[in-house]
Enzyme design. Sequence first.
Site, PDB file in Angstrom:
ATOM      1  N   GLU A 198       0.826  -1.213   0.000  1.00  0.00           N
ATOM      2  CA  GLU A 198       0.000   0.000   0.000  1.00  0.00           C
ATOM      3  C   GLU A 198       0.857   1.257   0.000  1.00  0.00           C
ATOM      4  O   GLU A 198       1.971   1.263   0.514  1.00  0.00           O
ATOM      5  CB  GLU A 198      -0.845   0.043   1.272  1.00  0.00           C
ATOM      6  N   CYS A 224       3.358   8.565   1.056  1.00  0.00           N
ATOM      7  CA  CYS A 224       3.786   7.625   2.095  1.00  0.00           C
ATOM      8  C   CYS A 224       3.943   6.255   1.441  1.00  0.00           C
ATOM      9  O   CYS A 224       2.993   5.736   0.848  1.00  0.00           O
ATOM     10  CB  CYS A 224       2.714   7.603   3.189  1.00  0.00           C
ATOM     11  N   CYS A 243       5.554  -7.083   7.885  1.00  0.00           N
ATOM     12  CA  CYS A 243       6.647  -6.597   8.739  1.00  0.00           C
ATOM     13  C   CYS A 243       6.924  -7.621   9.830  1.00  0.00           C
ATOM     14  O   CYS A 243       6.010  -8.263  10.335  1.00  0.00           O
ATOM     15  CB  CYS A 243       6.264  -5.258   9.371  1.00  0.00           C
ATOM     16  N   CYS A 260       5.141  -4.827  16.257  1.00  0.00           N
ATOM     17  CA  CYS A 260       4.591  -3.799  17.150  1.00  0.00           C
ATOM     18  C   CYS A 260       3.115  -4.127  17.399  1.00  0.00           C
ATOM     19  O   CYS A 260       2.366  -4.382  16.460  1.00  0.00           O
ATOM     20  CB  CYS A 260       4.741  -2.410  16.536  1.00  0.00           C
ATOM     21  N   CYS A 318      -0.033  -2.367  15.636  1.00  0.00           N
ATOM     22  CA  CYS A 318       0.097  -2.107  14.193  1.00  0.00           C
ATOM     23  C   CYS A 318      -0.611  -3.166  13.350  1.00  0.00           C
ATOM     24  O   CYS A 318      -0.416  -4.364  13.546  1.00  0.00           O
ATOM     25  CB  CYS A 318       1.592  -2.073  13.859  1.00  0.00           C
ATOM     26  N   CYS A 342      -2.085   2.094   8.086  1.00  0.00           N
ATOM     27  CA  CYS A 342      -1.216   1.151   7.399  1.00  0.00           C
ATOM     28  C   CYS A 342      -1.702  -0.285   7.594  1.00  0.00           C
ATOM     29  O   CYS A 342      -2.018  -0.709   8.681  1.00  0.00           O
ATOM     30  CB  CYS A 342       0.217   1.413   7.885  1.00  0.00           C
TER      31      CYS A 342
END
Length: 345
Positions: free
Chosen positions: A92, A105, A112, A116, A119, A334
């Site tokens: 994205e 962005c 990932c 975290c 997230c 995100c």
Amino acid sequence: MDRIDYRSLTREELEDWARDLGLPAFRGRQLFSWVWRPGFQDFSQMTDFPKTLRKMVAEEGMLTELQVLAEQHSVDGTIKFAWGLPDGLVVESVVISARGHKTLCISSQVGCAMGCRFCNTARMGFHRHLVPSEIAGQVLGMLRHIGTGERPTNIVFMGMGEPLANYANVLKSIHILTDDLGLNFSLRRITVSTCGLVPEILRLGRDTDVGLAISLQAPDDKTRSQIMPINLHYPLPRLIEACHSYRLSRRRRITFEYVLLAGINDSLEQAYLLTRLLRGIPSKINLIPYNEGSNPLFKCPPHEHILLFQQVLRDANYSATIRKTRGQDISAACGQLYAELKGRD
Ligand code: SF4
């Protein structure tokens, strides 16, 4: 043998490629300039190349093109894109319009590995690193889609993924994004955001002059380790020391992002601790009200409380802004659009 991905090579690398083929280096430079023009579709457009050379370029290598799988427009001007990659994975990017500027962005990885807790991307797990043609290609794709209006000025590596975990590809894409024959953005307008990979922060400061943003989220190790596992590897004293050493050009500051999570990192005592932690670092603090979205584990503090938290920082002479939530009517956080696309499969 794999064909060369022309958009993953810097200008210098394409010059070397040309020399290796016995061509003058300027042919590599010309090819670099062609493949990053928003209007470029195929090699037949390279009319300054002899026909035989065009044919050879088309046979020797290829162009990675990202396919738009979804495009969402918010009433506030935010545009979110989901891109299909050559292997079928999805990333994205977002165009953010604010205060007369457009910021792009972009993502650096599919998923990932940093985990975290707050997230959305972390919940996808890690799939793979993006290569330069896919990182800078998001910018090219957005420039094509938003058309000829006002050109975006800023780029932030704040989309999916931890950019510094994909260091070589991110650095190469920065070279492509800032080359005047490439996408011609100013180094000073590019910011790389990290959750705190200390050795790579130091390396980035030596290798380039981009802006640095730290995804901080807590002023003490106990809280930070609970919500950001990276803190167990690089606890706050090491991270803060790296920030002190980061080479900043004149009048630049490090951005500290602080996602406010009710009852976890939003007490006024934590705000005071934050003022002490960042003392001596040229900094600006970006307070981000948690976007509750699809994760029921965390809540956003009430707005009045966020204002009190901000006031503590301002009273200690920090520049502390509250980020306006952009694209609230679309899936702008995100990893959200990806989750929706996946849900549709
Ligand atoms: S906040 Fe950034 S580093 Fe942390 S899991 Fe999400 S994408 Fe990765």
